[in-house]
Design a protein around this motif. Structure first.
Motif, PDB file in Angstrom:
ATOM      1  N   LYS A  82      12.936 -83.249 -38.939  1.00 15.20           N
ATOM      2  CA  LYS A  82      11.968 -82.134 -38.766  1.00 15.20           C
ATOM      3  C   LYS A  82      10.776 -82.234 -37.988  1.00 15.20           C
ATOM      4  CE  LYS A  82      14.189 -78.373 -40.240  1.00 15.20           C
ATOM      5  NZ  LYS A  82      14.496 -77.111 -39.297  1.00 15.20           N
ATOM      6  N   PHE A  83      10.042 -83.338 -38.550  1.00 17.58           N
ATOM      7  CA  PHE A  83       8.745 -83.766 -38.064  1.00 17.58           C
ATOM      8  C   PHE A  83       9.112 -84.052 -36.556  1.00 17.58           C
ATOM      9  CE2 PHE A  83       5.928 -87.226 -36.713  1.00 17.58           C
ATOM     10  CZ  PHE A  83       4.805 -86.449 -36.853  1.00 17.58           C
ATOM     11  N   PHE A 134      17.550 -88.913 -48.561  1.00 19.12           N
ATOM     12  CA  PHE A 134      18.076 -87.461 -47.719  1.00 19.12           C
ATOM     13  C   PHE A 134      16.931 -86.682 -47.384  1.00 19.12           C
ATOM     14  CE2 PHE A 134      19.726 -83.110 -47.436  1.00 19.12           C
ATOM     15  CZ  PHE A 134      20.376 -83.017 -46.617  1.00 19.12           C
ATOM     16  N   ALA A 135      15.944 -86.382 -48.352  1.00 23.16           N
ATOM     17  CA  ALA A 135      14.795 -85.507 -48.038  1.00 23.16           C
ATOM     18  C   ALA A 135      13.800 -86.121 -47.076  1.00 23.16           C
ATOM     19  CB  ALA A 135      13.809 -85.275 -49.547  1.00 23.16           C
ATOM     20  N   LEU A 136      13.820 -87.504 -47.117  1.00 21.24           N
ATOM     21  CA  LEU A 136      12.702 -88.092 -46.290  1.00 21.24           C
ATOM     22  C   LEU A 136      13.294 -88.184 -44.765  1.00 21.24           C
ATOM     23  CD1 LEU A 136      10.299 -90.067 -45.632  1.00 21.24           C
ATOM     24  CD2 LEU A 136      11.895 -92.244 -46.273  1.00 21.24           C
ATOM     25  N   ALA A 137      14.574 -88.338 -44.633  1.00 18.38           N
ATOM     26  CA  ALA A 137      15.443 -88.149 -43.619  1.00 18.38           C
ATOM     27  C   ALA A 137      15.324 -86.845 -42.982  1.00 18.38           C
ATOM     28  CB  ALA A 137      17.035 -88.564 -43.149  1.00 18.38           C
ATOM     29  N   PHE A 138      15.498 -85.840 -43.611  1.00 19.10           N
ATOM     30  CA  PHE A 138      15.383 -84.487 -43.271  1.00 19.10           C
ATOM     31  C   PHE A 138      14.136 -84.197 -42.632  1.00 19.10           C
ATOM     32  CE2 PHE A 138      14.513 -79.797 -44.174  1.00 19.10           C
ATOM     33  CZ  PHE A 138      15.325 -79.217 -43.504  1.00 19.10           C
ATOM     34  N   SER A 161       8.287 -83.154 -30.899  1.00 14.44           N
ATOM     35  CA  SER A 161       8.965 -82.965 -29.570  1.00 14.44           C
ATOM     36  C   SER A 161       8.653 -81.388 -29.054  1.00 14.44           C
ATOM     37  CB  SER A 161      10.343 -83.270 -29.635  1.00 14.44           C
ATOM     38  OG  SER A 161      11.200 -82.225 -30.327  1.00 14.44           O
ATOM     39  N   ILE A 162       8.946 -80.603 -29.809  1.00 11.71           N
ATOM     40  CA  ILE A 162       8.712 -79.005 -29.470  1.00 11.71           C
ATOM     41  C   ILE A 162       7.037 -78.989 -29.261  1.00 11.71           C
ATOM     42  CG2 ILE A 162       8.514 -76.780 -30.384  1.00 11.71           C
ATOM     43  CD1 ILE A 162      10.989 -77.176 -31.857  1.00 11.71           C
ATOM     44  N   THR A 163       6.126 -79.634 -30.165  1.00 16.17           N
ATOM     45  CA  THR A 163       4.845 -79.574 -29.967  1.00 16.17           C
ATOM     46  C   THR A 163       4.220 -80.321 -28.730  1.00 16.17           C
ATOM     47  OG1 THR A 163       4.251 -79.417 -32.319  1.00 16.17           O
ATOM     48  CG2 THR A 163       2.583 -79.920 -31.034  1.00 16.17           C
TER      49      THR A 163
END
Length: 194
Positions: free
Chosen positions: A143-144, A135-139, A149-151
């Protein structure tokens, strides 16, 4: 010849007396009592038992009692020895059962941070940790990608802004150069006229 005949007669009588099979003689105490009483003479209402038969019967009864007492003592010793052996075996069995239950606990469990944990609990803990990590990896991947995409959008906008800025700068430089030229032309005209 008479002596020989009498010896043969005595021999035959003794052989016939000793040749009785054990089936015909009852050597039990009850059988001996019956033999002594039945083989005794009667005198009025009384039985006359010869002292020798009574002594033999007494000796046989005493011997039988001694044998029975010896058998009882031997049997009691055997019983005591078997009780001691049973007690020893019960203690050994108790220790073996204790070792077996401890061994089963160890077999059914896994040492986890120094504690013995059942396999089911261990599996639950491990799968919870693995699930949490997934779950943490998927999160973090989400986020990455979101940040990436924002970057990228920001870089594209920055490139567009820089392009626009360069175009605007070039245009302004051109305008400034044109204004300077006009100003220089005006200055040159004013000098010539003056």
């Amino acid at each position: 010849m008479k002596n020989t005949l009498s010896l043969i007669t005595i021999f035959l009588i003794s052989v016939s007396v000793f040749a009785q099979t054990p089936e015909q003689q009852d050597n039990s105490i009850k059988g001996q009592f019956t033999e002594v009483v039945d083989g005794s003479n009667n005198y009025q209402e009384f039985k006359v038992i010869p002292k020798t038969k009574l002594a033999v019967l007494r000796k046989n009864v005493s011997d039988s009692i001694d044998k029975l007492e010896q058998t009882i003592v031997a049997t009691q010793k055997t019983i005591d020895a078997q009780k001691a052996q049973i007690s020893k075996l019960e203690n050994t069995l108790e220790g073996t059962n204790s070792d077996l239950s401890l061994s089963r606990e160890k077999e059914d469990g896994i040492s986890f941070f120094g504690m013995l944990v059942k396999k089911g609990t261990y599996n639950t803990i491990m799968w919870s940790i693995i699930g949490g990590l997934i779950f943490a990896l998927a999160f973090f991947i989400f986020k990455f990608k979101n940040s990436n995409s924002i970057t990228k959008e920001a870089n594209i906008k920055l490139a567009e802004t820089e392009t626009e800025f360069e175009a605007h700068r070039s245009k302004k430089l051109e305008e400034i150069q044109q204004i300077r030229r006009k100003l220089q032309d005006e200055i040159n005209k004013n000098r010539k006229t003056t």
